[in-house]
Design a protein around this motif. Structure first.
Motif, PDB file in Angstrom:
ATOM      1  N   LEU B 126       0.812  -1.225   0.000  1.00 51.28           N
ATOM      2  CA  LEU B 126       0.000   0.000   0.000  1.00 51.28           C
ATOM      3  C   LEU B 126       0.843   1.270   0.000  1.00 51.28           C
ATOM      4  CD1 LEU B 126      -2.769  -1.156   2.479  1.00 51.28           C
ATOM      5  CD2 LEU B 126      -3.010  -0.820   0.019  1.00 51.28           C
ATOM      6  N   CYS B 127       1.934   1.235  -0.732  1.00 48.16           N
ATOM      7  CA  CYS B 127       2.807   2.403  -0.762  1.00 48.16           C
ATOM      8  C   CYS B 127       2.240   3.527  -1.620  1.00 48.16           C
ATOM      9  CB  CYS B 127       4.186   2.015  -1.266  1.00 48.16           C
ATOM     10  SG  CYS B 127       4.201   1.551  -2.999  1.00 48.16           S
ATOM     11  N   GLY B 128       1.370   3.174  -2.585  1.00 48.78           N
ATOM     12  CA  GLY B 128       0.734   4.213  -3.396  1.00 48.78           C
ATOM     13  C   GLY B 128       1.525   4.641  -4.620  1.00 48.78           C
ATOM     14  N   LEU B 129       2.640   3.976  -4.880  1.00 49.40           N
ATOM     15  CA  LEU B 129       3.464   4.383  -6.027  1.00 49.40           C
ATOM     16  C   LEU B 129       2.725   4.171  -7.352  1.00 49.40           C
ATOM     17  CD1 LEU B 129       6.256   5.531  -6.536  1.00 49.40           C
ATOM     18  CD2 LEU B 129       7.150   3.218  -6.671  1.00 49.40           C
ATOM     19  N   CYS B 130       1.994   3.069  -7.449  1.00 50.57           N
ATOM     20  CA  CYS B 130       1.240   2.765  -8.674  1.00 50.57           C
ATOM     21  C   CYS B 130       0.184   3.834  -8.935  1.00 50.57           C
ATOM     22  CB  CYS B 130       0.587   1.398  -8.563  1.00 50.57           C
ATOM     23  SG  CYS B 130      -0.388   1.169  -7.063  1.00 50.57           S
ATOM     24  N   ILE B 153      -5.714  -1.263  -3.366  1.00 47.84           N
ATOM     25  CA  ILE B 153      -5.612  -0.508  -4.613  1.00 47.84           C
ATOM     26  C   ILE B 153      -6.605  -1.126  -5.589  1.00 47.84           C
ATOM     27  CG2 ILE B 153      -4.062   0.232  -6.469  1.00 47.84           C
ATOM     28  CD1 ILE B 153      -3.105   1.158  -3.751  1.00 47.84           C
ATOM     29  N   CYS B 174       5.671  -1.034  -9.431  1.00 52.51           N
ATOM     30  CA  CYS B 174       5.383  -1.603  -8.103  1.00 52.51           C
ATOM     31  C   CYS B 174       6.620  -2.283  -7.511  1.00 52.51           C
ATOM     32  CB  CYS B 174       4.239  -2.606  -8.205  1.00 52.51           C
ATOM     33  SG  CYS B 174       3.982  -3.499  -6.663  1.00 52.51           S
ATOM     34  N   THR B 176       6.855  -4.386  -5.162  1.00 52.52           N
ATOM     35  CA  THR B 176       6.680  -5.771  -4.713  1.00 52.52           C
ATOM     36  C   THR B 176       5.996  -6.649  -5.759  1.00 52.52           C
ATOM     37  OG1 THR B 176       4.573  -5.214  -3.653  1.00 52.52           O
ATOM     38  CG2 THR B 176       6.539  -5.069  -2.292  1.00 52.52           C
ATOM     39  N   ALA B 178       3.094  -6.513  -7.067  1.00 58.98           N
ATOM     40  CA  ALA B 178       1.793  -6.921  -6.538  1.00 58.98           C
ATOM     41  C   ALA B 178       0.679  -6.840  -7.579  1.00 58.98           C
ATOM     42  CB  ALA B 178       1.438  -6.051  -5.335  1.00 58.98           C
TER      43      ALA B 178
HETATM   44  S1  SF4 Z   1       0.387  -2.329  -5.814  1.00 60.39           S
HETATM   45 FE1  SF4 Z   1       2.614  -2.027  -5.564  1.00 60.39          FE
HETATM   46  S2  SF4 Z   1       2.971   0.130  -6.092  1.00 60.39           S
HETATM   47 FE2  SF4 Z   1       0.762  -0.103  -5.716  1.00 60.39          FE
HETATM   48  S3  SF4 Z   1       0.511   0.419  -3.546  1.00 60.39           S
HETATM   49 FE3  SF4 Z   1       0.774  -1.819  -3.657  1.00 60.39          FE
HETATM   50  S4  SF4 Z   1       2.973  -2.136  -3.341  1.00 60.39           S
HETATM   51 FE4  SF4 Z   1       2.722   0.031  -3.860  1.00 60.39          FE
END
Ligand code: SF4
Ligand code: FES
Lengths: 162, 259
Positions: B126-130, B153, B174, B176, B178
């Motif tokens: 849930l880092c929000g990079l995507c 997400i 992403c 990880t 994910a």
């Molecule tokens: S899908 Fe990947 S990039 Fe997006 S919030 Fe999750 S870990 Fe971060």
């Protein structure tokens, strides 16, 4: 008018009370929730268009706040307080009583669309613990028995009786 | 402007973030939610450093914290090292399959927590990079939905998104891995939407979706130079640019062959 286009035009009427700026998204959603008792998908799409905000961001906000519901809510929304005072005074007993009578758990709505059940964390009426709010009506010092009576009144159509 | 990192002085420019200066000078700071292509998000907190400024000590996310003249930064103080270990051990529980996190665990000598159980199905931290990438591209097909333990997400109404152009940026960025993106028989499927893939004009490999190409073309508008070059994969685009450079510089005179 089809149901969809009716929702669209009603939503637009609500939204147009605000300038088409992103900062009003929350306020508009609140008004829509008040109007329909939930956020119809079509209404969210209409707001997204009106404010020029991506639809997914509207969904993000709509799913973030507990005050919003994406599925239709019952005519009566029972909010059982589960703050510390009410919890100690037996709010869980109230919840299981409701489950016995209406067959719904917090977050659910009865099949006839009459009741929705929610829990809230302290509504600031600890002196009346345990408390439940049905729509805007406060009911204090509840016991499972008194709650049962109150629910029966609503089932019998309390507004007609008033 | 100068800042001190781990006791050494480095030149910095106003507006730069601590992480930028550190990375430029080869000082290691681990990150998960950071991409050089995007502004810092300050969400994974792995880039945390200790800052001594105006007689105060602070722990800040170096990816968003702006440099100030004379500021002193420690990237590996006792406090930072300890916190980093806890963070990594926790991330390892949320994304137990992530090679990147496993690598960081080894790099920073982190003992995995044994009193907490990892969730074998979870991948996203849930880092929000995507979401940020999708936002910067101007497509806005995904966002964070729900809150608390249900946060995730997703697309609007969890349906295949009309706004998605199938560019795959979210899956690629992403940390990880994910986000599921599969390619088979000239099709790409992502966020439950299937796209046709286009072949590179030069090498013939599949490389992007028509929707992505159209998006880029619209974005560039009048400024689009050579439409044909848009239809090349990254490799062939670079190759053509390099060839042009080589020809322009008349490097042939210095090179025996083009190996
Ligand atoms: S899908 Fe990947 S990039 Fe997006 S919030 Fe999750 S870990 Fe971060
Ligand atoms: S890289 Fe700074 S918080 Fe993730």
């Amino acid at each position: 008018m089809s149901e969809i286009s009716q929702i669209k035009s009603e939503t637009l009427k609500i939204a147009q009370k605000y300038l088409p700026e992103r900062r009003f998204l929350l306020a508009i959603l609140q008004d829509i929730q008040r109007h329909y008792n939930y956020l119809p998908a079509e209404a969210m799409k209409t707001v997204a268009q009106y404010l020029n905000v991506p639809l997914v961001k509207v969904c993000g906000m709509a799913t973030f706040y507990k005050a919003f519901s994406l599925t239709p809510k019952g005519k009566y929304i029972i909010k059982v307080c589960d703050g510390t005072a009410c919890h100690i005074k037996g709010s869980l007993n109230l919840l299981s009583e409701i489950e016995t009578i209406l067959g719904i758990e917090p977050g659910e709505t009865t099949a006839d669309g009459l009741f929705s059940l929610e829990t809230v964390a302290c509504i600031g009426a600890c002196g009346l613990a345990p408390v439940a709010v049905i729509n805007d009506e406060y009911h204090g010092n509840l016991t499972p028995a008194s709650l049962r009576q109150i629910l029966q009144q609503y089932q019998g159509g309390i507004e007609d009786a008033k | 402007m100068q800042i001190i990192i781990n006791g050494k002085t480095y030149a910095a420019n106003p507006g730069e973030k601590i992480l930028d200066v550190a990375r430029r000078n080869g000082i290691e700071i681990p990150t998960l939610c950071h991409s050089e292509a995007l502004p810092g998000l300050a969400s994974c907190r792995l880039c945390m450093v200790e800052v001594h400024e105006n007689g105060r000590t602070q722990y800040v996310a170096s990816c968003t914290y702006p440099v100030a003249d004379g500021m002193e930064v420690f990237t590996n103080s006792e406090m930072i090292a300890a916190r980093r270990k806890i963070l990594l051990a926790l991330y390892n529980l949320i994304a137990p399959d992530s090679a990147r996190i496993k690598g960081l665990l080894a790099r920073y000598h982190v003992e995995p927590f044994d009193r907490l159980e990892a969730d074998p199905d979870s991948k996203c931290i849930l880092c929000g990079l995507c979401v940020k990438a999708c936002e910067e591209l101007g497509t806005n097909a995904i966002s964070t939905l729900n809150r608390g333990t249900k946060k995730k997400i997703g697309t609007a109404f969890n349906e295949p998104a009309a706004d998605c152009i199938g560019c795959g940026s979210c899956a690629i960025i992403c940390p990880t891995q994910a986000i599921e993106m599969t390619e088979a028989e000239g099709n790409r499927t992502i966020w439950e939407k299937t796209f046709e893939l286009l072949r590179c004009r030069d090498c013939g490999e599949y490389f992007t979706t028509p929707e992505s190409l159209e998006h880029v073309r619209k974005k560039l508008g009048e400024t689009v130079g050579n439409i044909e070059e848009l239809q090349l994969c990254n490799y062939c685009k670079t190759k053509r640019a390099a060839t042009r450079l080589k020809d322009g510089l008349h490097l042939d005179e210095y090179l025996d062959s083009d190996k």
